[in-house]
Design a protein around this motif. Structure first.
Motif, mmCIF file in Angstrom:
data_model
loop_
_atom_site.group_PDB
_atom_site.id
_atom_site.type_symbol
_atom_site.label_atom_id
_atom_site.label_comp_id
_atom_site.label_asym_id
_atom_site.label_seq_id
_atom_site.Cartn_x
_atom_site.Cartn_y
_atom_site.Cartn_z
ATOM 1 N N SER A 33 0.846 -1.195 0.000
ATOM 2 C CA SER A 33 0.000 0.000 0.000
ATOM 3 C C SER A 33 0.879 1.241 0.000
ATOM 4 O O SER A 33 1.875 1.310 0.721
ATOM 5 N N HIS A 34 0.506 2.216 -0.836
ATOM 6 C CA HIS A 34 1.283 3.442 -0.975
ATOM 7 C C HIS A 34 0.324 4.628 -1.015
ATOM 8 O O HIS A 34 -0.719 4.575 -1.660
ATOM 9 N N GLY A 35 0.682 5.722 -0.345
ATOM 10 C CA GLY A 35 -0.113 6.933 -0.415
ATOM 11 C C GLY A 35 -1.381 6.863 0.411
ATOM 12 O O GLY A 35 -1.616 5.931 1.178
ATOM 13 N N ALA A 36 -2.225 7.884 0.228
ATOM 14 C CA ALA A 36 -3.474 7.983 0.981
ATOM 15 C C ALA A 36 -4.551 8.570 0.085
ATOM 16 O O ALA A 36 -4.262 9.332 -0.842
ATOM 17 N N GLY A 37 -5.794 8.201 0.391
ATOM 18 C CA GLY A 37 -6.917 8.700 -0.379
ATOM 19 C C GLY A 37 -7.798 7.568 -0.842
ATOM 20 O O GLY A 37 -7.692 6.436 -0.353
ATOM 21 N N PRO A 38 -8.688 7.823 -1.792
ATOM 22 C CA PRO A 38 -9.550 6.754 -2.310
ATOM 23 C C PRO A 38 -8.697 5.611 -2.863
ATOM 24 O O PRO A 38 -7.659 5.842 -3.482
ATOM 25 N N PRO A 39 -9.121 4.374 -2.660
ATOM 26 C CA PRO A 39 -8.272 3.233 -3.036
ATOM 27 C C PRO A 39 -8.262 2.950 -4.533
ATOM 28 O O PRO A 39 -9.291 2.995 -5.208
ATOM 29 N N LEU A 40 -7.071 2.627 -5.021
ATOM 30 C CA LEU A 40 -6.850 2.191 -6.394
ATOM 31 C C LEU A 40 -5.994 0.936 -6.326
ATOM 32 O O LEU A 40 -4.889 0.961 -5.781
ATOM 33 N N VAL A 41 -6.500 -0.175 -6.883
ATOM 34 C CA VAL A 41 -5.812 -1.462 -6.825
ATOM 35 C C VAL A 41 -5.226 -1.771 -8.202
ATOM 36 O O VAL A 41 -5.923 -1.696 -9.215
ATOM 37 N N LEU A 42 -3.933 -2.123 -8.230
ATOM 38 C CA LEU A 42 -3.216 -2.385 -9.470
ATOM 39 C C LEU A 42 -2.932 -3.882 -9.608
ATOM 40 O O LEU A 42 -2.412 -4.503 -8.684
ATOM 41 N N LEU A 43 -3.246 -4.446 -10.776
ATOM 42 C CA LEU A 43 -3.059 -5.870 -11.048
ATOM 43 C C LEU A 43 -2.108 -6.027 -12.234
ATOM 44 O O LEU A 43 -2.390 -5.543 -13.334
ATOM 45 N N HIS A 44 -1.014 -6.737 -12.009
ATOM 46 C CA HIS A 44 0.094 -6.834 -12.957
ATOM 47 C C HIS A 44 -0.180 -7.807 -14.094
ATOM 48 O O HIS A 44 -1.142 -8.570 -14.095
ATOM 49 N N GLY A 45 0.738 -7.819 -15.060
ATOM 50 C CA GLY A 45 0.663 -8.741 -16.177
ATOM 51 C C GLY A 45 1.271 -10.092 -15.860
ATOM 52 O O GLY A 45 1.871 -10.303 -14.798
ATOM 53 N N GLY A 46 1.120 -11.031 -16.800
ATOM 54 C CA GLY A 46 1.621 -12.381 -16.614
ATOM 55 C C GLY A 46 3.131 -12.419 -16.432
ATOM 56 O O GLY A 46 3.865 -11.679 -17.093
#
Length: 265
Positions: free
Chosen positions: A15-28
């Motif tokens: 988890s990085h930063g603060a505020g509304p959540p944004l979830v990142l999903l990587h490539g294969g």
């Protein structure tokens, strides 16, 4: 940085930063670390969570195949574990398919969706890309050990000796046929599709995917009232393999996430 135990999987997440959540999903074959070039722009006003999917990065493998639908259930369970209902999702390539499936299977959990360089039907990939997927198996795993992706895997994986297992499981996943067109057409959440102008996804399919989300059917009008909820960004001078590190991707994503939702009249 920690593990979450969900669906029998120990999912590594940061988890990085603060505020509304944004979830990142990587490539294969990747991990959440591939989004490092985007973090300064995305964390300016967001809590950004990166996730290592089953058998990728720092997340150990478990005794089950890789399936887009099961990986999406893992992501949904992680959102529940972290109390992030209403999070925005951004996924690239494999992660884009998982993000799309998460929005389809768990619509109440996802606020906005960004799919980067991924088709909604398997034949959306160019034929030569599908040919490469067909060759992913134990017999070709050893040939990839000189690649940067293997070097990263060997550095962070709990069991680097499992590389042939991941390569083979991923190949089996990528050879599975799928067509999510009907489910995509029923999505109502704000969605941004992002592709490179020299992507691994066929340009004709890009237009079709956007059309399923309501885009490209009519002129938006002088006042923009006919503009669709979905957005499409085609980034120039990039490919499927370098789009994640581009400042242009960060700019497109930030613009989408911060712009008020428009509902066509």
């Amino acid at each position: 940085m920690s593990y979450a135990h969900v669906n029998g999987v120990r999912l590594w997440h940061t988890s990085h930063g603060a505020g509304p959540p944004l979830v990142l999903l990587h490539g294969g074959i990747g991990s959440g670390e591939m989004f490092a070039p985007l973090l300064p722009a995305l964390t300016a006003h967001r809590r950004v969570v990166t996730v290592d999917l089953q058998a990728h990065g720092r997340t150990p493998d478990v005794d089950r195949p890789l399936r887009h639908e099961w990986l999406a259930d893992d992501v949904a369970a992680l959102l529940g574990h972290l109390g992030l209902a209403g999070a925005d999702l951004l996924g690239y390539s494999l992660g884009g398919a998982v993000a799309l499936r998460t929005a389809i299977q768990h619509p109440g959990l996802v606020r906005r969706l960004v799919c980067v360089s991924v088709p909604c039907r398997r034949d959306g990939w160019y034929p030569e890309v599908r040919d490469g997927m067909a060759r992913m198996g134990p017999e070709t795993a050893e040939q990839t050990r000189a690649s940067p992706t293997y070097e990263h895997y060997a550095r962070v994986a709990p069991r680097p000796q499992d590389w042939p297992v991941l390569w083979t499981k991923l190949g089996a996943l990528l050879r599975r046929d799928y067509d999510w067109s009907a489910e995509v057409a029923r999505l109502t959440l704000p969605t941004l599709l992002v592709f490179a102008d020299a992507d691994a996804v066929r340009t004709a399919h890009v237009v079709e995917f956007f059309g399923l989300l309501g885009g490209g059917h009519r002129d938006a009008g002088w006042d923009g009232s006919g503009r669709p909820t979905a957005r499409l960004a085609v980034l120039p001078g990039l490919t499927h393999y370098d789009i994640v590190g581009s400042p242009a991707l960060a700019a497109a994503v930030v613009g989408f996430l911060t712009h008020p939702v428009h509902r066509p009249g």
